[in-house]
Enzyme design. Sequence first.
Site, PDB file in Angstrom:
ATOM      1  N   ASP A 146     103.854 -38.162  75.432  1.00 59.33           N
ATOM      2  CA  ASP A 146     104.474 -36.862  75.169  1.00 59.33           C
ATOM      3  C   ASP A 146     104.811 -36.229  76.516  1.00 59.33           C
ATOM      4  O   ASP A 146     105.917 -36.373  77.018  1.00 59.33           O
ATOM      5  CB  ASP A 146     103.497 -36.034  74.335  1.00 59.33           C
ATOM      6  CG  ASP A 146     104.050 -34.669  73.955  1.00 59.33           C
ATOM      7  OD1 ASP A 146     105.233 -34.408  74.238  1.00 59.33           O
ATOM      8  OD2 ASP A 146     103.311 -33.853  73.385  1.00 59.33           O
ATOM      9  N   ARG A 161      94.406 -40.606  60.685  1.00 59.52           N
ATOM     10  CA  ARG A 161      94.598 -41.819  61.489  1.00 59.52           C
ATOM     11  C   ARG A 161      94.830 -43.036  60.605  1.00 59.52           C
ATOM     12  O   ARG A 161      95.453 -44.010  61.015  1.00 59.52           O
ATOM     13  CB  ARG A 161      93.364 -42.089  62.370  1.00 59.52           C
ATOM     14  CG  ARG A 161      93.114 -41.041  63.446  1.00 59.52           C
ATOM     15  CD  ARG A 161      92.069 -41.557  64.430  1.00 59.52           C
ATOM     16  NE  ARG A 161      91.511 -40.507  65.260  1.00 59.52           N
ATOM     17  CZ  ARG A 161      92.070 -40.059  66.397  1.00 59.52           C
ATOM     18  NH1 ARG A 161      93.193 -40.564  66.816  1.00 59.52           N
ATOM     19  NH2 ARG A 161      91.482 -39.105  67.094  1.00 59.52           N
ATOM     20  N   GLU A 184      98.913 -47.465  74.929  1.00 59.87           N
ATOM     21  CA  GLU A 184      98.878 -46.027  74.610  1.00 59.87           C
ATOM     22  C   GLU A 184      99.449 -45.793  73.214  1.00 59.87           C
ATOM     23  O   GLU A 184     100.347 -46.517  72.778  1.00 59.87           O
ATOM     24  CB  GLU A 184      99.757 -45.261  75.616  1.00 59.87           C
ATOM     25  CG  GLU A 184      98.996 -44.450  76.641  1.00 59.87           C
ATOM     26  CD  GLU A 184      98.449 -43.131  76.107  1.00 59.87           C
ATOM     27  OE1 GLU A 184      97.986 -43.082  74.947  1.00 59.87           O
ATOM     28  OE2 GLU A 184      98.483 -42.151  76.858  1.00 59.87           O
ATOM     29  N   ASP A 185      98.955 -44.776  72.544  1.00 63.44           N
ATOM     30  CA  ASP A 185      99.507 -44.446  71.230  1.00 63.44           C
ATOM     31  C   ASP A 185     100.860 -43.765  71.350  1.00 63.44           C
ATOM     32  O   ASP A 185     101.835 -44.178  70.754  1.00 63.44           O
ATOM     33  CB  ASP A 185      98.531 -43.574  70.410  1.00 63.44           C
ATOM     34  CG  ASP A 185      98.074 -42.315  71.151  1.00 63.44           C
ATOM     35  OD1 ASP A 185      98.425 -42.129  72.339  1.00 63.44           O
ATOM     36  OD2 ASP A 185      97.344 -41.510  70.538  1.00 63.44           O
ATOM     37  N   GLY A 193      93.667 -42.889  69.603  1.00 67.89           N
ATOM     38  CA  GLY A 193      94.957 -43.032  68.936  1.00 67.89           C
ATOM     39  C   GLY A 193      95.570 -44.417  68.985  1.00 67.89           C
ATOM     40  O   GLY A 193      96.287 -44.808  68.073  1.00 67.89           O
ATOM     41  N   PHE A 229     105.640 -33.523  66.142  1.00 69.86           N
ATOM     42  CA  PHE A 229     104.246 -33.941  66.119  1.00 69.86           C
ATOM     43  C   PHE A 229     104.065 -34.918  64.955  1.00 69.86           C
ATOM     44  O   PHE A 229     104.420 -34.622  63.822  1.00 69.86           O
ATOM     45  CB  PHE A 229     103.311 -32.742  65.963  1.00 69.86           C
ATOM     46  CG  PHE A 229     101.878 -33.096  66.266  1.00 69.86           C
ATOM     47  CD1 PHE A 229     101.407 -33.127  67.571  1.00 69.86           C
ATOM     48  CD2 PHE A 229     101.012 -33.429  65.234  1.00 69.86           C
ATOM     49  CE1 PHE A 229     100.103 -33.481  67.856  1.00 69.86           C
ATOM     50  CE2 PHE A 229      99.695 -33.786  65.508  1.00 69.86           C
ATOM     51  CZ  PHE A 229      99.237 -33.808  66.820  1.00 69.86           C
TER      52      PHE A 229
HETATM   53  P1  5GP Z   1     100.548 -36.603  76.900  1.00 66.96           P
HETATM   54  O1  5GP Z   1      99.439 -36.639  77.901  1.00 66.96           O
HETATM   55  O2  5GP Z   1     101.595 -37.673  77.108  1.00 66.96           O
HETATM   56  O3  5GP Z   1     101.139 -35.241  76.721  1.00 66.96           O
HETATM   57  O4  5GP Z   1      99.912 -36.832  75.489  1.00 66.96           O
HETATM   58  C1  5GP Z   1      99.367 -38.009  75.165  1.00 66.96           C
HETATM   59  C2  5GP Z   1      98.311 -37.839  74.107  1.00 66.96           C
HETATM   60  O5  5GP Z   1      98.466 -36.665  73.318  1.00 66.96           O
HETATM   61  C3  5GP Z   1      98.452 -39.004  73.168  1.00 66.96           C
HETATM   62  O6  5GP Z   1      97.680 -40.078  73.610  1.00 66.96           O
HETATM   63  C4  5GP Z   1      97.991 -38.410  71.850  1.00 66.96           C
HETATM   64  O7  5GP Z   1      96.614 -38.565  71.715  1.00 66.96           O
HETATM   65  C5  5GP Z   1      98.337 -36.934  71.946  1.00 66.96           C
HETATM   66  N1  5GP Z   1      99.632 -36.668  71.310  1.00 66.96           N
HETATM   67  C6  5GP Z   1     100.822 -36.410  71.884  1.00 66.96           C
HETATM   68  N2  5GP Z   1     101.785 -36.230  70.975  1.00 66.96           N
HETATM   69  C7  5GP Z   1     101.201 -36.397  69.773  1.00 66.96           C
HETATM   70  C8  5GP Z   1     101.702 -36.375  68.424  1.00 66.96           C
HETATM   71  O8  5GP Z   1     102.880 -36.164  68.108  1.00 66.96           O
HETATM   72  N3  5GP Z   1     100.772 -36.619  67.455  1.00 66.96           N
HETATM   73  C9  5GP Z   1      99.463 -36.865  67.708  1.00 66.96           C
HETATM   74  N4  5GP Z   1      98.663 -37.077  66.683  1.00 66.96           N
HETATM   75  N5  5GP Z   1      98.964 -36.903  68.962  1.00 66.96           N
HETATM   76  C10 5GP Z   1      99.832 -36.680  69.985  1.00 66.96           C
END
Ligand code: 5GP
Length: 187
Positions: free
Chosen positions: A109, A171, A105-106, A50, A158
């Site tokens: 969340d 993407r 990081e992308d 991402g 999302f």
């Molecule tokens: P976390 O571990 O912080 O819950 O999630 C991080 C990863 O989940 C991000 O690097 C991403 O790949 C995916 N992710 C979290 N939220 C989103 C979102 O709104 N859209 C997309 N496409 N991926 C997300």
Amino acid sequence: MMNETQSSAGNPPRVLIGEDQIRQRIAELAAELNRDYAGKQLLLVGVLKGAIIFMMDLARAIQVPLSLDFMAVSSYGDSTQSSGVVRIIKDLEENVEGKHVLVVEDIIDTGLTLTYVLQSISARNPASLKVCAFLRKQKALQLSVPVDYVAFDIPDVFVIGYGLDYAERNRNIPYVAVWEGETASSD
Ligand code: 5GP
């Protein structure tokens, strides 16, 4: 045949953050990084997949000498909900000991992915370890995840585009859009 980034009604996904806004914010972040890392050598660690588009645009805007490395971790699979499971799919190639590491990081969340990546890298004794995230959701503000640079804070929706996928697609949308369900990328 329908365009991958169009809904069944033919409308492109709803823009949350536009291309110009992204470009401008990256220039600001790069200026900050140029100041903060002046005189140092930087190692950008991108979290695949991402972060890749953000990382490449950011890297091109940074002027301090830098190298690139990548880590791939899985946490989401093909759904829009966190699975709660993080595992390393691809590890770093460079030895990070004594280096100034900036994790790119992308989106943050739950913060689970970032926490895991930071633990893994800090155990290898970098000279410094900071985080630059493209997006941060509201939810993540309540966490104690250390994020040094953030391009945009967004609501708990999302999103797709600018590197972010839904089931490996979308993407390549050049802006950030709100995911509005299956019809937004039907075949
Ligand atoms: P976390 O571990 O912080 O819950 O999630 C991080 C990863 O989940 C991000 O690097 C991403 O790949 C995916 N992710 C979290 N939220 C989103 C979102 O709104 N859209 C997309 N496409 N991926 C997300």
